[in-house]
Design an enzyme around this catalytic site. Structure first.
Site, PDB file in Angstrom:
ATOM      1  N   GLN A  56       5.007  23.636  18.871  1.00 51.01           N
ATOM      2  CA  GLN A  56       4.495  24.246  17.651  1.00 51.01           C
ATOM      3  C   GLN A  56       4.994  23.431  16.473  1.00 51.01           C
ATOM      4  O   GLN A  56       6.149  23.015  16.444  1.00 51.01           O
ATOM      5  CB  GLN A  56       4.971  25.697  17.538  1.00 51.01           C
ATOM      6  CG  GLN A  56       4.469  26.435  16.313  1.00 51.01           C
ATOM      7  CD  GLN A  56       4.896  27.902  16.333  1.00 51.01           C
ATOM      8  OE1 GLN A  56       4.785  28.576  17.341  1.00 51.01           O
ATOM      9  NE2 GLN A  56       5.377  28.379  15.206  1.00 51.01           N
ATOM     10  N   ARG A  66      15.863  29.309   2.272  1.00 48.90           N
ATOM     11  CA  ARG A  66      15.235  29.900   3.457  1.00 48.90           C
ATOM     12  C   ARG A  66      16.263  29.909   4.588  1.00 48.90           C
ATOM     13  O   ARG A  66      16.824  28.887   4.933  1.00 48.90           O
ATOM     14  CB  ARG A  66      13.998  29.103   3.862  1.00 48.90           C
ATOM     15  CG  ARG A  66      12.924  29.061   2.773  1.00 48.90           C
ATOM     16  CD  ARG A  66      11.780  28.153   3.187  1.00 48.90           C
ATOM     17  NE  ARG A  66      10.810  27.973   2.142  1.00 48.90           N
ATOM     18  CZ  ARG A  66       9.667  28.655   2.045  1.00 48.90           C
ATOM     19  NH1 ARG A  66       9.372  29.560   2.936  1.00 48.90           N
ATOM     20  NH2 ARG A  66       8.840  28.412   1.055  1.00 48.90           N
ATOM     21  N   HIS A 118      19.572  28.321  11.421  1.00 55.26           N
ATOM     22  CA  HIS A 118      19.201  27.189  10.577  1.00 55.26           C
ATOM     23  C   HIS A 118      18.607  27.674   9.264  1.00 55.26           C
ATOM     24  O   HIS A 118      17.879  28.661   9.234  1.00 55.26           O
ATOM     25  CB  HIS A 118      18.177  26.321  11.320  1.00 55.26           C
ATOM     26  CG  HIS A 118      17.655  25.195  10.502  1.00 55.26           C
ATOM     27  ND1 HIS A 118      16.416  25.236   9.894  1.00 55.26           N
ATOM     28  CD2 HIS A 118      18.208  24.003  10.180  1.00 55.26           C
ATOM     29  CE1 HIS A 118      16.238  24.098   9.234  1.00 55.26           C
ATOM     30  NE2 HIS A 118      17.300  23.342   9.401  1.00 55.26           N
ATOM     31  N   TYR A 164       8.656  21.071  10.557  1.00 61.57           N
ATOM     32  CA  TYR A 164       9.583  21.203  11.672  1.00 61.57           C
ATOM     33  C   TYR A 164       8.861  21.637  12.929  1.00 61.57           C
ATOM     34  O   TYR A 164       8.042  22.527  12.932  1.00 61.57           O
ATOM     35  CB  TYR A 164      10.782  22.089  11.353  1.00 61.57           C
ATOM     36  CG  TYR A 164      10.484  23.525  10.988  1.00 61.57           C
ATOM     37  CD1 TYR A 164      10.599  24.542  11.928  1.00 61.57           C
ATOM     38  CD2 TYR A 164      10.110  23.867   9.696  1.00 61.57           C
ATOM     39  CE1 TYR A 164      10.342  25.849  11.592  1.00 61.57           C
ATOM     40  CE2 TYR A 164       9.853  25.172   9.351  1.00 61.57           C
ATOM     41  CZ  TYR A 164       9.967  26.164  10.304  1.00 61.57           C
ATOM     42  OH  TYR A 164       9.697  27.469   9.978  1.00 61.57           O
ATOM     43  N   ASP A 218      15.151  37.749   3.979  1.00 61.28           N
ATOM     44  CA  ASP A 218      16.373  36.950   4.118  1.00 61.28           C
ATOM     45  C   ASP A 218      17.560  37.577   3.398  1.00 61.28           C
ATOM     46  O   ASP A 218      18.704  37.399   3.803  1.00 61.28           O
ATOM     47  CB  ASP A 218      16.149  35.521   3.623  1.00 61.28           C
ATOM     48  CG  ASP A 218      15.331  34.688   4.599  1.00 61.28           C
ATOM     49  OD1 ASP A 218      14.973  35.194   5.677  1.00 61.28           O
ATOM     50  OD2 ASP A 218      15.049  33.524   4.273  1.00 61.28           O
ATOM     51  N   LYS A 262      14.779  22.736  17.135  1.00 63.62           N
ATOM     52  CA  LYS A 262      13.950  22.322  16.005  1.00 63.62           C
ATOM     53  C   LYS A 262      14.116  20.831  15.747  1.00 63.62           C
ATOM     54  O   LYS A 262      15.196  20.281  15.934  1.00 63.62           O
ATOM     55  CB  LYS A 262      14.342  23.083  14.738  1.00 63.62           C
ATOM     56  CG  LYS A 262      14.071  24.565  14.813  1.00 63.62           C
ATOM     57  CD  LYS A 262      14.480  25.266  13.536  1.00 63.62           C
ATOM     58  CE  LYS A 262      14.183  26.763  13.659  1.00 63.62           C
ATOM     59  NZ  LYS A 262      14.586  27.491  12.448  1.00 63.62           N
ATOM     60  N   ARG A 319       0.808  -1.221   0.000  1.00 67.43           N
ATOM     61  CA  ARG A 319       0.000   0.000   0.000  1.00 67.43           C
ATOM     62  C   ARG A 319       0.838   1.266   0.000  1.00 67.43           C
ATOM     63  O   ARG A 319       0.389   2.324  -0.391  1.00 67.43           O
ATOM     64  CB  ARG A 319      -0.904   0.028   1.239  1.00 67.43           C
ATOM     65  CG  ARG A 319      -1.868  -1.123   1.332  1.00 67.43           C
ATOM     66  CD  ARG A 319      -2.495  -1.195   2.696  1.00 67.43           C
ATOM     67  NE  ARG A 319      -1.436  -1.484   3.688  1.00 67.43           N
ATOM     68  CZ  ARG A 319      -1.613  -1.426   4.998  1.00 67.43           C
ATOM     69  NH1 ARG A 319      -2.780  -1.075   5.495  1.00 67.43           N
ATOM     70  NH2 ARG A 319      -0.630  -1.710   5.824  1.00 67.43           N
ATOM     71  N   HIS A 341      17.932  31.319   9.945  1.00 70.87           N
ATOM     72  CA  HIS A 341      17.071  31.932  10.950  1.00 70.87           C
ATOM     73  C   HIS A 341      17.359  31.387  12.349  1.00 70.87           C
ATOM     74  O   HIS A 341      17.790  30.253  12.507  1.00 70.87           O
ATOM     75  CB  HIS A 341      15.602  31.645  10.645  1.00 70.87           C
ATOM     76  CG  HIS A 341      15.174  32.083   9.281  1.00 70.87           C
ATOM     77  ND1 HIS A 341      14.354  31.322   8.501  1.00 70.87           N
ATOM     78  CD2 HIS A 341      15.457  33.197   8.562  1.00 70.87           C
ATOM     79  CE1 HIS A 341      14.129  31.949   7.359  1.00 70.87           C
ATOM     80  NE2 HIS A 341      14.796  33.089   7.369  1.00 70.87           N
TER      81      HIS A 341
END
Length: 180
Positions: free
Chosen positions: A45, A58, A117, A130, A167, A71, A22, A61
């Site tokens: 979160q 990205r 990161h 994340y 950024d 994270k 499957r 940060h």
């Protein structure tokens, strides 16, 4: 699940994946397994990042003060070139970065507080999840310029990166206030 330290206090956590005709099933997060591996953060979160094009960059940060975040990164679809930079002034690896390519089979990447990161997508339609152990707070966010020449981060080569205006304006490492 097993944990492998890959740089300073950053770890890669393998996941048991169950595959049959499957498709597959795996637990993307199990607090008890992580506690058994020595990861004690309580993640509160869950964030999703979707990038349409390969070459979307990205970061780098981080959050600081009472809102500093650990994270737990997972690639749900596609692949990324992940980078983390040690901002902990008392660390033996302060100012050093490490990079790793991650995909859906890589497991979970644990990045503790005190690291900037970021990542660059290696495939179109890449989906990242994340978890963080502190709520996002705009007043406590910062970052480091992704292409700071002093850091000499070797990113994947693209003719043009897709980067947010925010950024593009992040400070260089030498101009970042020491928060950790």
């Amino acid at each position: 699940m097993t944990k492998k330290n890959i740089f300073s206090d950053v770890s890669l956590v393998s996941i048991d994946k169950y595959i049959d005709q499957r498709g597959f099933f795996y637990e993307n997060y199990n607090k008890n397994y992580l506690l058994d591996l020595g990861i004690k953060e309580s993640f509160i979160q869950d964030n999703i990042s979707f990038s349409i094009q390969a070459g979307t960059l990205r970061g780098l940060h981080f959050q600081y003060g009472n809102f500093a975040q650990s994270k737990l990164v997972s690639v749900l679809k596609g692949s990324i070139f992940d980078v983390f930079l040690d901002l902990r002034e008392k660390s033996d690896t302060y100012g050093a970065y490490y990079s790793i390519s991650l995909d859906t089979d890589s497991g979970l990447l644990y990045v503790p507080k005190g690291f900037a990161h970021g990542f660059c997508t290696l495939e179109n339609n890449t989906l990242i999840s994340y978890k963080v152990d502190q709520i996002y707070n705009k007043e406590n966010e910062s970052g480091v310029l992704w292409n700071d020449p002093d850091l000499e981060i070797v990113w994947p080569e693209y003719n043009e990166y897709i980067i947010s205006d925010k950024d593009k304006l992040l400070p260089k490492f030498k101009d970042v206030k020491n928060y950790f």
